[in-house]
Design a protein around this motif. Sequence first.
Motif, PDB file in Angstrom:
ATOM      1  N   LEU A  47       0.844  -1.192   0.000  1.00 50.39           N
ATOM      2  CA  LEU A  47       0.000   0.000   0.000  1.00 50.39           C
ATOM      3  C   LEU A  47       0.878   1.241   0.000  1.00 50.39           C
ATOM      4  O   LEU A  47       1.959   1.254   0.615  1.00 50.39           O
ATOM      5  CB  LEU A  47      -0.919   0.023   1.220  1.00 50.39           C
ATOM      6  CG  LEU A  47      -2.005  -1.055   1.318  1.00 50.39           C
ATOM      7  CD1 LEU A  47      -2.688  -0.994   2.673  1.00 50.39           C
ATOM      8  CD2 LEU A  47      -3.034  -0.879   0.199  1.00 50.39           C
ATOM      9  N   VAL A  48       0.413   2.266  -0.704  1.00 46.28           N
ATOM     10  CA  VAL A  48       1.095   3.558  -0.729  1.00 46.28           C
ATOM     11  C   VAL A  48       0.051   4.645  -0.488  1.00 46.28           C
ATOM     12  O   VAL A  48      -0.979   4.688  -1.178  1.00 46.28           O
ATOM     13  CB  VAL A  48       1.804   3.792  -2.083  1.00 46.28           C
ATOM     14  CG1 VAL A  48       2.238   5.254  -2.208  1.00 46.28           C
ATOM     15  CG2 VAL A  48       3.014   2.889  -2.216  1.00 46.28           C
ATOM     16  N   GLN A  49       0.306   5.485   0.496  1.00 50.69           N
ATOM     17  CA  GLN A  49      -0.558   6.638   0.748  1.00 50.69           C
ATOM     18  C   GLN A  49       0.115   7.869   0.159  1.00 50.69           C
ATOM     19  O   GLN A  49       1.220   8.241   0.558  1.00 50.69           O
ATOM     20  CB  GLN A  49      -0.800   6.835   2.236  1.00 50.69           C
ATOM     21  CG  GLN A  49      -1.782   7.950   2.546  1.00 50.69           C
ATOM     22  CD  GLN A  49      -1.919   8.209   4.024  1.00 50.69           C
ATOM     23  OE1 GLN A  49      -0.956   8.011   4.773  1.00 50.69           O
ATOM     24  NE2 GLN A  49      -3.082   8.659   4.466  1.00 50.69           N
ATOM     25  N   GLU A  53      -4.572   9.717  -0.625  1.00 46.76           N
ATOM     26  CA  GLU A  53      -5.181   8.605  -1.341  1.00 46.76           C
ATOM     27  C   GLU A  53      -4.318   7.347  -1.204  1.00 46.76           C
ATOM     28  O   GLU A  53      -3.087   7.425  -1.183  1.00 46.76           O
ATOM     29  CB  GLU A  53      -5.357   8.942  -2.830  1.00 46.76           C
ATOM     30  CG  GLU A  53      -6.306  10.095  -3.082  1.00 46.76           C
ATOM     31  CD  GLU A  53      -6.498  10.341  -4.569  1.00 46.76           C
ATOM     32  OE1 GLU A  53      -5.846   9.625  -5.368  1.00 46.76           O
ATOM     33  OE2 GLU A  53      -7.282  11.246  -4.924  1.00 46.76           O
ATOM     34  N   TRP A  54      -5.005   6.191  -1.131  1.00 49.25           N
ATOM     35  CA  TRP A  54      -4.312   4.920  -0.983  1.00 49.25           C
ATOM     36  C   TRP A  54      -4.203   4.221  -2.338  1.00 49.25           C
ATOM     37  O   TRP A  54      -5.152   4.231  -3.125  1.00 49.25           O
ATOM     38  CB  TRP A  54      -5.036   4.006   0.002  1.00 49.25           C
ATOM     39  CG  TRP A  54      -4.874   4.430   1.428  1.00 49.25           C
ATOM     40  CD1 TRP A  54      -5.722   5.186   2.167  1.00 49.25           C
ATOM     41  CD2 TRP A  54      -3.765   4.134   2.288  1.00 49.25           C
ATOM     42  NE1 TRP A  54      -5.242   5.387   3.441  1.00 49.25           N
ATOM     43  CE2 TRP A  54      -4.034   4.740   3.535  1.00 49.25           C
ATOM     44  CE3 TRP A  54      -2.587   3.421   2.122  1.00 49.25           C
ATOM     45  CZ2 TRP A  54      -3.166   4.657   4.618  1.00 49.25           C
ATOM     46  CZ3 TRP A  54      -1.719   3.329   3.202  1.00 49.25           C
ATOM     47  CH2 TRP A  54      -2.004   3.933   4.426  1.00 49.25           C
ATOM     48  N   HIS A  55      -3.045   3.621  -2.602  1.00 44.52           N
ATOM     49  CA  HIS A  55      -2.794   2.879  -3.840  1.00 44.52           C
ATOM     50  C   HIS A  55      -2.241   1.504  -3.474  1.00 44.52           C
ATOM     51  O   HIS A  55      -1.635   1.329  -2.412  1.00 44.52           O
ATOM     52  CB  HIS A  55      -1.794   3.621  -4.735  1.00 44.52           C
ATOM     53  CG  HIS A  55      -2.172   5.053  -5.012  1.00 44.52           C
ATOM     54  ND1 HIS A  55      -2.999   5.428  -6.036  1.00 44.52           N
ATOM     55  CD2 HIS A  55      -1.836   6.204  -4.357  1.00 44.52           C
ATOM     56  CE1 HIS A  55      -3.154   6.745  -6.033  1.00 44.52           C
ATOM     57  NE2 HIS A  55      -2.454   7.243  -5.006  1.00 44.52           N
ATOM     58  N   ALA A  56      -2.448   0.522  -4.360  1.00 43.77           N
ATOM     59  CA  ALA A  56      -1.957  -0.856  -4.150  1.00 43.77           C
ATOM     60  C   ALA A  56      -1.010  -1.224  -5.290  1.00 43.77           C
ATOM     61  O   ALA A  56      -1.421  -1.872  -6.264  1.00 43.77           O
ATOM     62  CB  ALA A  56      -3.122  -1.830  -4.068  1.00 43.77           C
ATOM     63  N   GLY A 119       3.508  11.208   3.253  1.00 46.02           N
ATOM     64  CA  GLY A 119       2.994   9.980   2.670  1.00 46.02           C
ATOM     65  C   GLY A 119       3.420   8.766   3.477  1.00 46.02           C
ATOM     66  O   GLY A 119       4.087   8.878   4.511  1.00 46.02           O
ATOM     67  N   ARG A 120       3.025   7.605   2.983  1.00 50.45           N
ATOM     68  CA  ARG A 120       3.336   6.375   3.713  1.00 50.45           C
ATOM     69  C   ARG A 120       3.519   5.239   2.721  1.00 50.45           C
ATOM     70  O   ARG A 120       2.799   5.154   1.721  1.00 50.45           O
ATOM     71  CB  ARG A 120       2.209   6.039   4.688  1.00 50.45           C
ATOM     72  CG  ARG A 120       2.482   4.854   5.603  1.00 50.45           C
ATOM     73  CD  ARG A 120       1.328   4.628   6.546  1.00 50.45           C
ATOM     74  NE  ARG A 120       1.044   5.813   7.351  1.00 50.45           N
ATOM     75  CZ  ARG A 120       0.013   5.916   8.192  1.00 50.45           C
ATOM     76  NH1 ARG A 120      -0.833   4.906   8.312  1.00 50.45           N
ATOM     77  NH2 ARG A 120      -0.182   7.024   8.886  1.00 50.45           N
TER      78      ARG A 120
END
Length: 369
Positions: A47-49, A53-56, A119-120
């Motif tokens: 996962l990327v924030q 917004e979250w992305h996979a 971000g994360r």
Amino acid sequence: MALSPLNQRRWRNFKANRRAYWSLILFSILYGISLCAELVANDKPLLVQFRGEWHAPFAQFYPETAFGGDFQTEAKYKDVEVRCLIMAAGSEACWDDPEGILAEATTQGTAAGEAIEQGRIIWAPVPYSFNTINDIGKAAPSAPDAQHWLGTDDTARDVLARVIYGFRLSVSFALIVTVLTSVIGIAAGAVQGYFGGITDLIFQRIIEIWGATPSLYVIIIVAAIFTMNFWILVFLMVLFGWTALVGVVRAEFLRARNFEYVRAARALGVPDRVIMFRHVLPNAMVATLTMLPFIITGTIGALTALDFLGFGLPSSAPSLGEMTQQAKQNLQAPWLAFTAFFTFAIMLSLLVFIFEGIRDAFDPRKTFQ
């Protein structure tokens, strides 16, 4: 749905075999982990924030421009610039001093004196895939360390990641081949034994000729003509492996075809297919299940041997046989041999114990104590 009394008795018999029961639990855990290999070992983040917004990324393609970069190609998430763009919400300062900005964004959430949205990035427990070429900074293969728990192979790929993916490939291959060969072999043996006579005679001659075919030569020829892949190997293994159960099933049907209940069913006009597969086959299951451990372990061994010889899956595939070949070629790296040995020993032992319990569960002479 509730189990029938017969299946309840079988389940009690299986649980009574503690070795088989705990082997099933352990094998289910290991195979379940391997089925989710992309979530356990992956060189892309789970996962990327980014900007709220979250992305996979492990499941979907994202270009570098999606995170404020310049290129339309897929983002290289381990590059310090890309990580800086994600953590610093696309700050242009990442192109000048990515490491410094990344450190500030990680600890304080600020960059160049300006407030930014942090971000994360969430990585898999093993941040490498089976085909990831790692920059280990030393000669490969490298010994186990904090980054690579089982070391790396001679092309700097993480051994643990390849074991996880290789376990899934080997077990899935063996299960698919075993199911297909069992269906074909049981059907052929049932027809031979139940009808007998000229049908049995013709089938036996066909099986004798088929069994005399040099399967390894055929596989070598096919490998020279086509690029070998998973499904071609499945087809070839089923093509030459379906005869394994024919003899056992045929003998059981020859023995049972003259039993009183079979004669009574015929006299009542019960169709042959119903007699064969509803009444006779369950009595032949004990002998059939006795052979299944040999089929499934033999299939895993055959896949490993073909990969070891170079006639199986491509070298880029997560093959345990290819790892065994690397162990032979790199005797100075004993962790490769130990990993391959213990992987095979655990996998094959668990499968044999499980099928031993299944055989006992289907044996009508055994009852739960």
